[in-house]
Design an enzyme around this catalytic site. Structure first.
Site, mmCIF file in Angstrom:
data_model
loop_
_atom_site.group_PDB
_atom_site.id
_atom_site.type_symbol
_atom_site.label_atom_id
_atom_site.label_comp_id
_atom_site.label_asym_id
_atom_site.label_seq_id
_atom_site.Cartn_x
_atom_site.Cartn_y
_atom_site.Cartn_z
ATOM 1 N N GLY A 11 -8.474 56.170 -1.671
ATOM 2 C CA GLY A 11 -9.858 56.611 -1.618
ATOM 3 C C GLY A 11 -10.687 55.654 -0.797
ATOM 4 O O GLY A 11 -10.168 54.808 -0.064
ATOM 5 N N HIS A 12 -11.997 55.765 -0.941
ATOM 6 C CA HIS A 12 -12.922 54.973 -0.133
ATOM 7 C C HIS A 12 -13.514 53.791 -0.887
ATOM 8 O O HIS A 12 -14.434 53.144 -0.397
ATOM 9 C CB HIS A 12 -14.049 55.862 0.403
ATOM 10 C CG HIS A 12 -13.584 56.920 1.353
ATOM 11 N ND1 HIS A 12 -14.423 57.870 1.907
ATOM 12 C CD2 HIS A 12 -12.346 57.183 1.861
ATOM 13 C CE1 HIS A 12 -13.726 58.673 2.689
ATOM 14 N NE2 HIS A 12 -12.467 58.274 2.685
ATOM 15 N N GLY A 13 -13.030 53.522 -2.113
ATOM 16 C CA GLY A 13 -13.497 52.366 -2.862
ATOM 17 C C GLY A 13 -14.723 52.649 -3.697
ATOM 18 O O GLY A 13 -15.043 53.795 -4.021
ATOM 19 N N ASP A 71 -12.069 60.319 -1.588
ATOM 20 C CA ASP A 71 -13.381 59.771 -1.213
ATOM 21 C C ASP A 71 -13.692 58.600 -2.137
ATOM 22 O O ASP A 71 -12.781 57.934 -2.617
ATOM 23 C CB ASP A 71 -14.452 60.866 -1.290
ATOM 24 C CG ASP A 71 -15.583 60.634 -0.288
ATOM 25 O OD1 ASP A 71 -16.275 59.604 -0.433
ATOM 26 O OD2 ASP A 71 -15.774 61.450 0.613
ATOM 27 N N ASP A 72 -14.971 58.339 -2.390
ATOM 28 C CA ASP A 72 -15.326 57.179 -3.213
ATOM 29 C C ASP A 72 -14.728 57.300 -4.613
ATOM 30 O O ASP A 72 -14.754 58.367 -5.235
ATOM 31 C CB ASP A 72 -16.844 57.057 -3.338
ATOM 32 C CG ASP A 72 -17.510 56.670 -2.030
ATOM 33 O OD1 ASP A 72 -16.844 56.017 -1.199
ATOM 34 O OD2 ASP A 72 -18.686 57.021 -1.841
#
Length: 405
Positions: free
Chosen positions: A251-253, A229-230
């Site tokens: 991940g999501h940055g 995730d983030d």
């Protein structure tokens, strides 16, 4: 002949003391501190027997001590259930928790009644270090995460939860396979994170690296974060935070938000993200807000000197998060945002997306020296909606054409 004056001699003596001093992480000579070894409180290394009570008893003894205290976890593997290190403490010095071993969580969600596997509550002055590993064994419980289909889901426990912490340092630790967030800090002030390694598989659900909310003056530096995730997420009430020299991916940055989900949220202000690298992430720098009726503000943010390596959405403002309407009515006001010196590669044909609210358009967004290229040399473009945006320097992709609001 070399002549050394008084000030030079004093400097030499100070440097000599620093080099030869056998000190703890707070700079206190080892001889002047009291060590609270978890083994002396009946911890059980390399055993399936839980050491939870031993760890908390060692902490309590150190917390009640008025001198320099260090809780020491020797090499070995220790099994812990829900563990709470609580203050306030009696001493005026920072307590050190030195983890030289590996901590393993009990992989049973019924064991956890709180927000986290390991919590730190109401402490003024704490240093957590030692080079050890915190293994939450999240792979055993990720199947119970239903947040993709349930907007009111209950998040699984974070590996580390910090609440109401002042003057903290967390450094030289490895966190792996968290059940939920790896690290969550809230309602805290003046806390530094340095030299962390955070690891979880790309498909692990809601395993954010670090989530910050309702906190002021937080610094994260020189860390590597690989999650599902983030990498870093900034929630409501995040103020005066600096992220420097962090490598993310997968991940999501790095995400601001999501904001606007709850009534009465606190504003986000004063974020600096610089000298970071994002590799193979879904997003680069993202600001996300819900398209609902809850008001908030996010302002005064700078994203500088960022390298993108095969990032899907390098620069994105999404004010329709959770609602893919083409015309967002988000009540979150975004303003004073700077993106500068951002370069690298993307897998998207629209790597710059500034999609703001028609109800409250974004104001004073500035892009300086943006240089992004598609990994397959496909033509790329920008997309803007309801935003007041200015450009200087190199702009690849080209700026949005015509009015943006």
């Amino acid at each position: 002949m070399t002549i050394i004056n008084g000030s030079s001699l004093a400097l030499i003596l100070v440097l000599s003391t620093l080099v030869t001093c056998k000190c703890n992480a707070a700079g206190v000579p080892l001889a002047d501190q009291t060590i609270f070894n978890v083994m002396d409180f009946d911890a059980k290394p390399n055993s399936e027997l839980m050491s939870t009570q031993a760890f908390m008893k060692a902490w309590r003894a150190a917390c009640d001590f008025t001198g320099h205290a260090r809780v020491f976890v020797p090499p070995g593997v220790y099994t812990l259930g829900e563990t709470v290190f609580a203050g306030p403490c009696k001493g005026t010095h920072s307590i050190i928790l030195e983890i030289a071993g590996t901590l393993k969580a009990v992989p049973d969600v019924s064991e956890y009644s709180n927000f986290a596997w390991i919590s730190f509550e109401s402490i003024n002055g704490v240093i957590i270090t030692g080079g050890g590993t915190l293994d939450a064994q999240g792979q055993s419980v990720w199947q119970f995460n239903d947040c993709k289909t349930n907007p009111n889901c209950v998040h699984l426990p974070a590996t580390l939860h910090f609440n109401n912490i002042r003057n903290g340092k967390i450094m030289r630790l490895k966190l792996i396979n968290s059940m939920g967030f790896h690290l969550h800090i809230t309602s805290s002030y003046l806390v530094r994170f340095h030299g962390l390694t955070i690891d979880a598989p790309e498909d692990s659900p809601n395993t954010d690296g670090i989530h910050i909310s309702k906190s002021n003056t937080i610094k994260l530096s020189r860390s590597v974060i690989r999650t599902g995730d983030d990498c870093v997420s900034f929630g409501q009430g995040t103020n005066n935070v600096t992220v420097n020299k962090v490598t993310c991916g997968p991940g999501h940055g790095i995400s601001v938000g999501s904001l606007g989900k709850l009534a009465g949220e606190l504003e986000v202000r004063g974020l600096i993200v610089k000298n970071c690298t994002l590799r193979g992430t879904t997003n680069g720098i993202r600001i996300k807000t819900y398209a609902g009726e809850n008001a908030n503000r996010a302002l005064g943010m700078m994203f500088s000197d960022i390298v993108m390596e095969n990032v899907k959405n390098p620069i994105i403002i999404d004010q329709s998060y959770g609602d893919k309407s083409t015309d967002s009515l988000s009540q979150v006001k975004i303003s004073d945002v700077v993106y500068q010196n951002i370069r690298g590669t993307t897998s998207s044909e629209i790597p710059v997306q500034l999609l703001c609210s028609s109800k409250l358009p974004c104001e004073n967004v500035r892009l300086t020296n943006i240089n992004l290229k598609h990994i397959e040399n496909t033509p790329i473009t920008s997309q803007c909606q309801n935003v007041n945006v200015g450009y200087t320097g190199v702009q690849i992709p080209s700026p949005c054409q015509g009015p943006s609001s």
